[in-house]
Scaffold this motif. Structure first.
Motif, mmCIF file in Angstrom:
data_model
loop_
_atom_site.group_PDB
_atom_site.id
_atom_site.type_symbol
_atom_site.label_atom_id
_atom_site.label_comp_id
_atom_site.label_asym_id
_atom_site.label_seq_id
_atom_site.Cartn_x
_atom_site.Cartn_y
_atom_site.Cartn_z
ATOM 1 N N ARG A 6 -9.756 -6.831 -3.774
ATOM 2 C CA ARG A 6 -8.781 -7.723 -4.404
ATOM 3 C C ARG A 6 -7.894 -6.240 -4.719
ATOM 4 O O ARG A 6 -6.690 -7.033 -4.793
ATOM 5 N N LEU A 7 -8.048 -6.098 -5.678
ATOM 6 C CA LEU A 7 -7.910 -4.832 -5.768
ATOM 7 C C LEU A 7 -7.091 -4.273 -4.989
ATOM 8 O O LEU A 7 -5.701 -3.577 -5.129
ATOM 9 N N THR A 8 -7.561 -3.366 -3.464
ATOM 10 C CA THR A 8 -7.494 -2.478 -2.587
ATOM 11 C C THR A 8 -6.715 -3.758 -2.460
ATOM 12 O O THR A 8 -5.127 -2.842 -2.349
ATOM 13 N N ASP A 9 -6.782 -4.613 -1.971
ATOM 14 C CA ASP A 9 -5.102 -5.725 -1.453
ATOM 15 C C ASP A 9 -3.794 -5.393 -1.897
ATOM 16 O O ASP A 9 -2.890 -5.261 -2.002
ATOM 17 N N ARG A 10 -3.788 -5.561 -3.697
ATOM 18 C CA ARG A 10 -2.744 -5.191 -4.351
ATOM 19 C C ARG A 10 -2.473 -4.109 -4.363
ATOM 20 O O ARG A 10 -1.066 -3.708 -4.525
ATOM 21 N N LYS A 11 -3.542 -2.858 -4.626
ATOM 22 C CA LYS A 11 -2.355 -1.532 -3.801
ATOM 23 C C LYS A 11 -2.126 -1.418 -3.121
ATOM 24 O O LYS A 11 -0.968 -1.006 -2.834
ATOM 25 N N ARG A 12 -2.390 -2.041 -2.089
ATOM 26 C CA ARG A 12 -2.076 -1.617 -0.564
ATOM 27 C C ARG A 12 -0.408 -2.283 -0.753
ATOM 28 O O ARG A 12 0.348 -1.815 0.141
#
Length: 208
Positions: A6-12
């Motif tokens: 989820r954090l990775t998606d938010r950063k993307r």
């Protein structure tokens, strides 16, 4: 463990949003990956982890641009409804998309970016063609149902959509003209439908 994706998606998402803002403000050539990283609040390494190059990041933005445009078009043909009503619905959805300031801003960036890159320009043309295939399918379905007669459904679909773009897209993109008001939009849509049906509709009551 579940928080990481989820954090990775938010950063993307933050990177894409920052890139859109920077491309809109400064154009493709001037915008740097460093500036995108700073605007997104992430490291440049994080940006490159998601997008190996500015070209790939720009391609993702184009993908989202075209995806949002096709999402607004319900192109399912119905043999039970008048052609004019169906065409009006399709063109109203397209007009709504072309009246969105975010769409127009990104389209300006995309078009400006293609000037210096024939490959990028071809990719943009290909993506546009793919996104307009649904309209062609609608024309094909209406022709198979015996309600339209046109030698080239793709040409006919492109023709009616181009009538909208001539008033509600290209003047805004190239000349900075304001978005059409509701009355003007309705007039352009109805005029395009009139011309299209006059040229291609099969008369339900042919002359004796």
């Amino acid at each position: 463990m579940n928080a990481s994706p989820r954090l990775t998606d938010r950063k993307r998402e933050a990177i894409v949003a920052a890139a859109i803002a920077e491309f809109r403000a400064n154009g493709f050539e001037v915008t740097s990956m460093d500036k995108i990283a700073a605007t997104a609040g992430v490291s440049k390494r994080t940006v490159y982890n998601h997008f190996p190059s500015k070209e790939e990041l720009f391609a993702e933005i184009l993908h989202q641009l075209w995806a949002s445009s096709v999402a607004q078009l319900d192109v399912a043909y119905s043999s039970e409804h008048p052609l004019r009503d169906q065409l009006r619905g399709l063109l109203e959805a397209k007009m709504k998309m072309m009246s969105d300031t975010n769409f127009l801003d990104l389209a300006r960036v995309a078009i400006a970016a293609t000037i210096h890159s024939p490959e990028r320009a071809q990719d943009m043309v290909n993506r546009l063609s793919e996104r307009e295939e649904g309209f062609t399918q609608w024309v094909c379905a209406a022709q198979e149902d015996g309600r339209l007669r046109c030698g080239d459904p793709a040409f006919a679909a492109h023709q009616i959509q181009s009538m909208l773009k001539a008033f509600a897209f290209w003047p805004q993109i190239t000349l900075g003209q304001p978005i059409l008001d509701a009355t003007s939009q309705a007039h352009v849509i109805e005029s395009a439908i009139d011309l299209f049906l006059a040229g291609y509709e099969v008369s339900p009551h042919p002359p004796q």
